[in-house]
Scaffold this motif. Structure first.
Motif, PDB file in Angstrom:
ATOM      1  N   ASP A 185     108.025 -45.571  75.960  1.00 43.46           N
ATOM      2  CA  ASP A 185     107.753 -44.192  75.555  1.00 43.46           C
ATOM      3  C   ASP A 185     108.784 -43.222  76.118  1.00 43.46           C
ATOM      4  O   ASP A 185     109.242 -42.301  75.431  1.00 43.46           O
ATOM      5  N   ALA A 186     109.156 -43.427  77.399  1.00 39.95           N
ATOM      6  CA  ALA A 186     110.149 -42.545  78.022  1.00 39.95           C
ATOM      7  C   ALA A 186     111.511 -42.710  77.355  1.00 39.95           C
ATOM      8  O   ALA A 186     112.228 -41.725  77.122  1.00 39.95           O
ATOM      9  N   LEU A 187     111.858 -43.950  77.026  1.00 40.54           N
ATOM     10  CA  LEU A 187     113.130 -44.203  76.348  1.00 40.54           C
ATOM     11  C   LEU A 187     113.128 -43.572  74.958  1.00 40.54           C
ATOM     12  O   LEU A 187     114.122 -42.969  74.535  1.00 40.54           O
ATOM     13  N   LEU A 188     112.016 -43.700  74.246  1.00 44.77           N
ATOM     14  CA  LEU A 188     111.913 -43.138  72.901  1.00 44.77           C
ATOM     15  C   LEU A 188     112.054 -41.616  72.943  1.00 44.77           C
ATOM     16  O   LEU A 188     112.770 -41.017  72.126  1.00 44.77           O
ATOM     17  N   GLU A 189     111.384 -40.980  73.907  1.00 43.75           N
ATOM     18  CA  GLU A 189     111.463 -39.520  74.026  1.00 43.75           C
ATOM     19  C   GLU A 189     112.895 -39.075  74.323  1.00 43.75           C
ATOM     20  O   GLU A 189     113.401 -38.117  73.715  1.00 43.75           O
ATOM     21  N   LEU A 190     113.552 -39.759  75.247  1.00 48.37           N
ATOM     22  CA  LEU A 190     114.933 -39.409  75.571  1.00 48.37           C
ATOM     23  C   LEU A 190     115.843 -39.650  74.380  1.00 48.37           C
ATOM     24  O   LEU A 190     116.743 -38.847  74.087  1.00 48.37           O
ATOM     25  N   TYR A 191     115.594 -40.744  73.669  1.00 44.53           N
ATOM     26  CA  TYR A 191     116.381 -41.080  72.486  1.00 44.53           C
ATOM     27  C   TYR A 191     116.348 -39.932  71.475  1.00 44.53           C
ATOM     28  O   TYR A 191     117.390 -39.491  70.966  1.00 44.53           O
ATOM     29  N   PHE A 192     115.162 -39.421  71.200  1.00 43.56           N
ATOM     30  CA  PHE A 192     115.050 -38.335  70.235  1.00 43.56           C
ATOM     31  C   PHE A 192     115.662 -37.040  70.761  1.00 43.56           C
ATOM     32  O   PHE A 192     116.251 -36.267  69.998  1.00 43.56           O
ATOM     33  N   ASN A 193     115.548 -36.791  72.066  1.00 35.66           N
ATOM     34  CA  ASN A 193     116.181 -35.607  72.640  1.00 35.66           C
ATOM     35  C   ASN A 193     117.699 -35.665  72.489  1.00 35.66           C
ATOM     36  O   ASN A 193     118.354 -34.659  72.199  1.00 35.66           O
ATOM     37  N   VAL A 194     118.253 -36.843  72.681  1.00 44.74           N
ATOM     38  CA  VAL A 194     119.703 -37.014  72.522  1.00 44.74           C
ATOM     39  C   VAL A 194     120.102 -36.812  71.058  1.00 44.74           C
ATOM     40  O   VAL A 194     121.111 -36.176  70.760  1.00 44.74           O
ATOM     41  N   LEU A 195     119.294 -37.349  70.148  1.00 40.84           N
ATOM     42  CA  LEU A 195     119.596 -37.181  68.725  1.00 40.84           C
ATOM     43  C   LEU A 195     119.562 -35.703  68.317  1.00 40.84           C
ATOM     44  O   LEU A 195     120.406 -35.238  67.542  1.00 40.84           O
ATOM     45  N   ILE A 196     118.582 -34.964  68.854  1.00 39.99           N
ATOM     46  CA  ILE A 196     118.502 -33.531  68.573  1.00 39.99           C
ATOM     47  C   ILE A 196     119.760 -32.831  69.090  1.00 39.99           C
ATOM     48  O   ILE A 196     120.351 -31.979  68.417  1.00 39.99           O
ATOM     49  N   PHE A 197     120.170 -33.209  70.295  1.00 39.18           N
ATOM     50  CA  PHE A 197     121.373 -32.636  70.893  1.00 39.18           C
ATOM     51  C   PHE A 197     122.587 -32.902  70.009  1.00 39.18           C
ATOM     52  O   PHE A 197     123.388 -31.996  69.721  1.00 39.18           O
TER      53      PHE A 197
END
Length: 779
Positions: free
Chosen positions: A470-482
């Motif tokens: 879950d933590a990896l998925l959340e960070l993954y999407f934050n990076v994609l947004i960036f």
């Protein structure tokens, strides 16, 4: 006979006729939204001179009493020696050996439609359909190709149209009924209020001329019905195809629903939908959309068309309750059902995000060419800061470190370590000030972020239940947004790095959202921005993406000026450095403002700390007065409980302590004796911070109005909103006491609305008493 016109995208035609199976958003290459664009461009460029990328295709065909206008955009058209190839590119995280000719019929169908359009328009009797799959983890490419004749494509395409005709006929029958009712519809009230007819006419002309309009219309004019009614009338005359009523708050969405219901009560046949956020409307505790977790996701696409058809035939208002009821009956996802229904609705009532936010806007409407849409943007003053949030993105060092610790032993750990090292280097550059800024993007981070995306993609695809998923998925999407914001970055942005303790934050900050908002409204044909506090109008027109040729209108208040007693206590300074010495005097002034007439009052402060300090002193000095105080975090139930205390009672004194710009300073409607007055402490300036100062510097260079754009105008907007809680109807009477020396200066007075032009300046408590006695006795 004139054929009925149906406009539809290739994607929608294919999906609504051929879709089946489950909703499954488990990680299978969800990076397509951001990384997909980059990969498309990479493959298209590699195609060479014979590869024509992003080809817009439009096709008109008369078929069984209908004129279908079908459009889409082919990823590529390749001119080979022997044949023409229609190329459709798909990015995926699925191993390519699992992908064969039967992998996805929708992919083939979409490419075949492009092939049919190209073949018809270019008289090509035979061509090739190619699906290009690119694995984002391995960078491998797999191409599937099928040679087809134009006659085969025609047979396939007409089969799609036959399936879609069921929908088309229902929709056309509905439009005839709707338009007939619109022609008979009169304004749904006995008479127009002051300014209301002029506003309605201005909105109608704006829609007719495909223009933009900015409206400052005080409370009481009836902005919602004055914008929706002319938009509905314009729809009946085919001047617009769909209305989007956009808001920032749930309460204003409810007001729009009520306005449509009022028109229905006058004979209007009209379908409207209110889109509720996914997390709120989901039936499950967590909105995890896959068939293993959710029974509504399992087989959703097998049942959803039946749900749409029944709901469309039976209902007019697609509200949250209605959507939930039909979703449960047909066992389909309520959020996905609502998005599908939006295609069929005449009016879509929703949050700003669904039109403006590049991360979540409704691609089914806005991804291709300009649509025949009208945007009615309510409480438009809220869109400025909301837009800055939508168009900005940030990353923090601690999140990378957390995921690194959770992914020990994984190859991704090295990449996370490198990102952490780069951010530590950024921290050193912050120096004693604790931050630094740059006009350029932080390009040193980008290669590492793309590497992280690729490695995270592989991990997320194969490890659904692993520790740290879950933590990896959340960070993954934050990076994609960036990385998504990287595509938008230009001179309206700045990069800043800020450090606090061990934390490091890197942010792509949108200083000026005007360009991106201007581009967003171009997805429709006409837009109306309106608010009671769009002051000054030129500022809001500019910052919301307006142009010099756009119309701007400011209406006077429809209420009697003598119903409002406006007092300015300009002998007290509420500037930050002087606040501590003002607590006692502020408490006394508040008491003076409310003691002349028992009832309910609100007092607004520029900060929680200021409010709490004065609250304690006031409670000690005037313990006989019942008080309420807003807290930092309040649940929906607590907010309702707070407002329910404001009941008409001439024998009771109730004083609510609130924060300026908070949940009780706008969007609440306490009519009549529910609220007799407000006291507003300070000019509402936003708290001094790095971002506000960056905005100030940007506009200082652009137009020499840095302080005004960053602090003064947003601050006064809060003041006007809070003061606007007092007079809500033509029978309301009340008091507004403004406390701050700056309120008597020219720069702030020129921002006062017309019905504030002659405030009474009071120098002490005696003058407050005198004026209030005169006011209340004179009514």
């Amino acid at each position: 006979m004139i054929p009925h016109v149906v406009r539809i995208s290739v994607k929608d035609l294919v999906e609504y006729t051929l879709r089946s199976g489950d909703i499954d958003t488990r990680f299978v290459g969800t990076s397509r939204a951001v990384e997909g664009t980059r990969i498309h461009q990479k493959l298209q460029k590699a195609g060479g001179d014979n590869y024509i990328a992003e080809v817009t295709l439009k096709y008109e065909i008369s078929y069984k009493d209908f004129l279908f206008l079908v459009e889409g955009r082919a990823d590529g058209i390749i001119s080979e020696q022997q044949q023409v190839v229609i190329d459709e590119i798909k990015t995926t995280a699925i191993p390519l050996e699992r992908i064969d000719e039967t992998f996805n019929t929708l992919h083939w169908a979409q490419a075949k439609c492009y092939g049919l359009i190209y073949g018809e328009q270019n008289k090509v009797e035979q061509l090739a359909i190619q699906l290009t799959y690119y694995n984002i983890d391995t960078e491998e490419i797999k191409r599937l190709r099928e040679t087809v004749t134009l006659q085969e494509l025609q047979t396939f395409f007409y089969g799609l149209l036959d399936s879609y005709l069921v929908w088309a006929k229902q929709l056309e029958a509905w439009k005839e009924l709707r338009d007939s009712s619109i022609k008979k519809l009169n304004f749904p009230f006995p008479a127009y209020r002051q300014g209301q007819r002029e506003l309605a006419v201005a909105v109608y002309r704006t829609i007719s001329d495909n223009k933009k309009l900015f409206v400052q219309a005080p409370t009481g004019i009836g902005k919602t019905i004055s914008t929706l009614f002319p938009a509905v009338k314009a729809m009946g005359e085919h001047k617009t195809g769909k209305i989007f009523y956009l808001t920032a708050k749930t309460i204003t969405r409810q007001v729009a629903e009520e306005a449509v219901n009022v028109m229905r009560g006058c004979g209007l046949d009209f379908k409207s939908i209110t889109i509720t956020a996914k997390d709120k409307i989901c039936f499950k505790e967590k909105s995890i959309c896959n068939p293993d977790h959710c029974e509504y996701a399992q087989g959703h696409f097998d049942r959803v068309n039946d749900a749409i058809m029944e709901l469309f035939l039976q209902e007019r208002a697609f509200t949250r309750d209605v959507i939930e009821a039909y979703s449960q009956k047909h066992m389909v996802c309520p959020f996905e059902l609502s998005l599908d229904l939006a295609l069929w609705a005449d009016c879509v009532i929703c949050d700003y995000n669904y039109v403006f936010d590049p991360r979540v806007y409704l691609k089914r409407f806005f991804q291709t060419s300009q649509g025949d849409y009208t945007f009615l943007i309510d409480e438009a003053h809220n869109l400025v800061d909301r837009a800055r949030e939508m168009f900005s993105a940030e990353l923090t060092k601690s999140t990378f470190l957390k995921v690194k610790n959770l992914c020990k032993g994984q190859p991704i750990g090295k990449t996370l370590s490198k990102i952490n090292t780069v951010m530590l280097g950024m921290k050193k550059e912050c120096g004693e000030e604790g931050y630094y800024t740059q006009l350029d993007q932080p390009e040193e981070l980008y290669p590492l972020l793309w590497t992280f995306v690729k490695k995270a993609s592989a991990l997320l695809t194969d490890n659904h239940k692993a520790d740290g998923y879950d933590a990896l998925l959340e960070l993954y999407f934050n990076v994609l947004i960036f990385l998504k914001m990287v595509e938008l970055y230009d001179g309206h942005y700045i990069t800043y790095v800020e450090t606090s303790s061990s934390e490091v934050t890197v942010k792509l900050f949108c200083l000026d959202p005007s360009k991106l908002l201007g581009e967003a409204v171009q997805r429709g044909k006409s837009s109306v921005f309106f608010s009671a506090t769009l002051v000054p109008l030129d500022y809001f027109s500019e910052i919301l993406g307006g142009e010099a040729t756009d119309a701007k209108i400011a209406f006077p208040s429809p209420f009697k000026v003598e119903h409002l007693c406006l007092l300015v206590a300009d002998r007290i300074s509420t500037k930050f450095k002087n606040r501590a010495s003002s607590y006692q005097e502020i408490a006394q002034y508040i008491h003076l403002a409310i003691q002349q007439k028992p009832g309910n009052y609100l007092v607004f402060f520029p900060s929680y700390h200021y409010m709490q300090e004065v609250y304690h002193i006031f409670s000690e000095l005037y313990s006989d007065i019942e008080t309420l105080i807003q807290t930092n975090v309040m649940s929906e139930l607590e907010r309702e409980s707070f407002l329910e205390r404001f009941r008409p009672d001439s024998n009771r004194m109730l004083l609510g302590f609130c924060v300026l710009g908070g949940i009780f300073s706008e969007g609440i409607d306490l009519k009549g004796d529910k609220l007799l007055g407000t006291v507003i402490i300070g000019v509402g300036l936003p708290q001094i911070c790095l971002e506000r100062n960056l905005i100030m510097e940007h506009f200082r260079k652009k137009n020499e109005l840095g302080f005004e754009y960053a602090y003064m105008y947003p601050g006064m907007n809060k003041v006007l909103q809070a003061a606007g809680r007092v007079i809500r109807s033509e029978d309301d009477k009340g008091v507004v006491l403004l406390i701050d020396e700056r309120f008597s200066s020219y720069y702030y007075k020129k921002l006062f609305p017309a019905h504030w032009r002659y405030p009474r300046e009071v120098r002490d408590g005696n003058e407050i008493n005198t004026w209030l006695q005169v006011f209340w006795k004179g009514l």
